[in-house]
Design an enzyme around this catalytic site. Structure first.
Site, PDB file in Angstrom:
ATOM      1  N   SER A 148       0.848  -1.190   0.000  1.00  0.00           N
ATOM      2  CA  SER A 148       0.000   0.000   0.000  1.00  0.00           C
ATOM      3  C   SER A 148       0.882   1.237   0.000  1.00  0.00           C
ATOM      4  CB  SER A 148      -0.904   0.024   1.237  1.00  0.00           C
ATOM      5  OG  SER A 148      -1.574   1.269   1.349  1.00  0.00           O
ATOM      6  N   TYR A 161      -1.775  -0.124   9.883  1.00  0.00           N
ATOM      7  CA  TYR A 161      -1.846  -0.711   8.549  1.00  0.00           C
ATOM      8  C   TYR A 161      -0.616  -0.321   7.727  1.00  0.00           C
ATOM      9  CZ  TYR A 161      -3.771  -1.717   3.885  1.00  0.00           C
ATOM     10  OH  TYR A 161      -3.980  -2.194   2.616  1.00  0.00           O
TER      11      TYR A 161
END
Length: 255
Positions: A148, A161
């Site tokens: 990501s 995350y």
């Protein structure tokens, strides 16, 4: 149907929705037999399988909840059971570690339990799924980790995350060096904001969508198929000289 991945066997974790599903469908169009990993949404997983088969492809659903004790071993047991027609020897050519768990909390609000869940699904599971895959993965194979932009772009509201995806990128780098002698490539693909169910609110919120688009050099929101195209390249013979890389799949976000 393309034959870029003809006679290849792939497994895509988190393959019933979003980016994972787009990758699975693309691999199948390119000729691979694809295991679609899923945890909870059996209906979506089997819908993906049926859609692939209806289009002339090969696919099977692999059920395992990741982020739980013993998940990696259970995943491969499920792969063997569901995929025996396509991978009689249990071997595969492409592993895509896509499944992950998100967190939308700043550090001050982040519970230790939630941190552990993010790392269990997003870091520990890919590590040990891949470890158990090593004797199964054919020489010249591919490992593709879905990372990501949050790993490199400051995202305080997704701190756990982002840290998990940064760990996955470090894993990619070390594993690429480790598996190079076998001709196995290992790469990360790092999407920005992609229109999946996790970002479905952007479809109805024009102002929020415009704010995201304003940061994207290519001037639009990303689609799952944008990421799938990059994964397909890395999985193909054309991607065989690329390894140990984190490939930005954000359309040029925050350049």
């Amino acid at each position: 149907m393309s034959s870029a991945l003809e006679n290849k066997v792939a497994l895509v974790t988190g393959g019933s929705h979003g980016i994972g599903r787009a990758i699975a469908e693309r691999f199948a169009r390119d000729g691979a037999a694809v295991g679609i990993g899923f945890a909870h949404d059996e209906t979506a997983a089997h819908d993906a399988v049926e859609r692939i088969r209806a289009n002339g492809g090969r696919a099977f659903a692999v059920h395992t909840e990741l982020g739980t004790d013993g998940d990696a071993a259970r995943l491969w047991e499920a792969f063997d059971e569901a995929g025996h027609e396509h991978a009689e020897d249990g071997k595969l050519d492409i592993l895509v570690n896509n499944a992950a768990k998100g967190s939308f909390a700043r550090l001050a609000e982040l519970a230790e339990e939630d941190f552990d869940k993010v790392y269990a699904a997003s870091v520990k599971a890919p590590f040990f799924i891949t470890k158990l895959a090593l004797p199964r993965l054919r020489d010249g194979g591919r490992i593709i980790n879905i990372s990501s932009l949050a790993a490199t772009l400051a995202s305080p509201q997704m701190i756990a995350y982002g840290a998990a995806k940064a760990a996955l990128d470090a894993f990619t780098l070390a594993l690429a060096k480790d598996l190079g002698p076998r001709g196995i490539t290992v790469n990360s693909v790092a999407p920005g904001v992609i229109l999946t169910r996790n970002n479905a609110s952007l479809r109805d919120n024009e102002q929020a969508a415009a704010q995201v688009v304003a940061r994207v050099a290519l001037g639009r929101l990303g689609q799952p198929e944008d990421v799938a195209g990059i994964a397909a390249f890395l999985a193909s013979d054309d991607g065989g000289w690329v390894t140990g890389q984190v490939i930005d799949a954000s359309g040029g976000t925050a350049l």
